[in-house]
Design an enzyme around this catalytic site. Structure first.
Site, PDB file in Angstrom:
ATOM      1  N   ARG A  73       0.797  -1.232   0.000  1.00  6.05           N
ATOM      2  CA  ARG A  73       0.000   0.000   0.000  1.00  6.05           C
ATOM      3  C   ARG A  73       0.825   1.276   0.000  1.00  6.05           C
ATOM      4  O   ARG A  73       0.562   2.204  -0.761  1.00  6.05           O
ATOM      5  CB  ARG A  73      -0.932   0.046   1.233  1.00  6.05           C
ATOM      6  N   LYS A  83      26.378  -4.303  -2.423  1.00  7.80           N
ATOM      7  CA  LYS A  83      27.843  -4.252  -2.569  1.00  7.80           C
ATOM      8  C   LYS A  83      28.494  -3.546  -1.389  1.00  7.80           C
ATOM      9  O   LYS A  83      29.696  -3.307  -1.378  1.00  7.80           O
ATOM     10  CB  LYS A  83      28.207  -3.489  -3.845  1.00  7.80           C
ATOM     11  N   ARG A 131      11.538   3.805   3.179  1.00  6.64           N
ATOM     12  CA  ARG A 131      11.145   2.855   4.238  1.00  6.64           C
ATOM     13  C   ARG A 131      12.378   2.024   4.553  1.00  6.64           C
ATOM     14  O   ARG A 131      13.041   1.525   3.643  1.00  6.64           O
ATOM     15  CB  ARG A 131      10.009   1.960   3.775  1.00  6.64           C
ATOM     16  N   HIS A 137       5.562   6.234  11.543  1.00  4.82           N
ATOM     17  CA  HIS A 137       5.002   6.092  10.194  1.00  4.82           C
ATOM     18  C   HIS A 137       4.048   7.272   9.975  1.00  4.82           C
ATOM     19  O   HIS A 137       2.830   7.102   9.954  1.00  4.82           O
ATOM     20  CB  HIS A 137       4.278   4.739  10.112  1.00  4.82           C
TER      21      HIS A 137
END
Ligand code: NCD
Length: 309
Positions: A57, A86, A107, A135
């Site tokens: 979402r 890497k 995120r 959040h």
């Protein structure tokens, strides 16, 4: 309110007045979010979506938002395909994304990662979830959902249920609801209680949360039931997860205790905590809530990039 160039890292960075004006702007975005009206206010702008953790979402609604505003999107949904593999540092990855785009959505599994990213990016950074931290954009869409379904945010008794320890959505939402003076009840197993820090923040705003593990009792007085998933990926020990998984389940039997106008929210994804039979009831608003991510994120992207409708 002028959010141009501003980072969105924590809901605590915003006043109630600023939140109200974001919610007002989000409402204006609804016909554009539904594709009933069209706009190109972010034409020529590029969004980077940097997802170091799974998402459906949040990432797709950010991408849809940018597209619906006439902008473009670059990014990754899995860090395995990037130079992080890497050994590149987060700060170098951010510097690159900053030079390729006008705004970054990130995120990351580590708390504080978005704040760090903001230090290395000249353009605005939006936190799409940092570990068990915060959040903020989910919080704004949660507030928008309560406002549209209940006509006001204050005066509601909101029950936050489930994994209140590791669930970042409830950390942000508890604070924001306290800012509006809503009543808060925290329902969780003892091992997954709301962190002290968050409860203290609520108390500092004049709201004393109630704690219980008894859902039947809590649901009787609830106007909003906000359900969360047990955050399996954050448990240091699988045994501990197995002890609590499936502990609460919302089904039609439980809803016999509920108020007629109770709304049930969930940031999604759900696993076992809401029985699909509940989807058909008038209480279920979680799919509408997920859609609300688009108008709210459209409002946020426009605001930080200085686009006006
Ligand atoms: C939440 C998250 O990622 O914190 N999902 C979302 O953004 N809608 C909730 C969760 O993963 O349980």
């Amino acid at each position: 309110m002028n959010l141009k160039g501003k980072d969105i890292i924590s809901i605590k960075d915003f006043s109630k007045k600023e939140i109200n004006s974001i919610l007002k702007f989000s409402k204006k975005m609804i016909p554009y979010a539904k594709g009933e009206k069209f706009t190109n206010i972010l034409q020529g702008k590029v969004l980077s979506t940097l997802f170091f953790e799974p998402s459906t979402r949040t990432r797709l609604s950010f991408e849809s938002s940018m597209n619906r505003l006439g902008g473009r999107v670059i990014g990754f949904a899995d860090p395995i395909s990037t130079s992080q593999k890497k050994g590149e540092s987060l700060s170098d990855t951010i510097r690159m994304a900053d030079s390729y785009s006008d705004v970054i959505v990130i995120r990351h599994p580590q708390e504080g990662a978005a704040r760090l990213a903001a230090e290395f990016s000249e353009g605005p950074v939006l936190n799409a979830g940092d570990g068990a931290g915060r959040h903020p954009t989910q919080c704004l869409l949660d507030l928008f959902t309560i406002l549209t379904e209940k006509k006001a945010i204050e005066n509601n008794n909101v029950v936050l249920l489930g994994d209140l320890k590791y669930g970042r959505t409830v950390h942000s939402l508890a604070y924001a609801l306290a800012l509006y003076g809503a009543e808060l009840t925290f329902v969780s197993p003892n091992s997954l209680k709301m962190p002290k820090e968050v409860s203290e923040e609520c108390k500092d705003l004049g709201v004393e949360p109630k704690y219980t593990s008894n859902l039947e009792k809590a649901i009787k007085d609830a106007d909003v039931l906000y359900v969360t998933r047990i955050q399996r990926e954050r448990f240091p020990d699988a045994e501990e997860y197995n002890r609590v998984v499936g502990i609460y389940k919302i089904d039609n039997e439980l809803l016999k205790y509920a108020n007629d106008d109770l709304i049930i929210m969930h940031p999604l994804p759900r696993v076992t905590e809401i029985d699909p039979e509940v989807d058909k009831t008038k209480h279920a608003v979680y799919f509408k809530q997920a859609f609300n991510g688009v108008p709210v994120r459209m409002a946020l992207l426009s605001s930080v990039l200085g686009g006006e409708l």
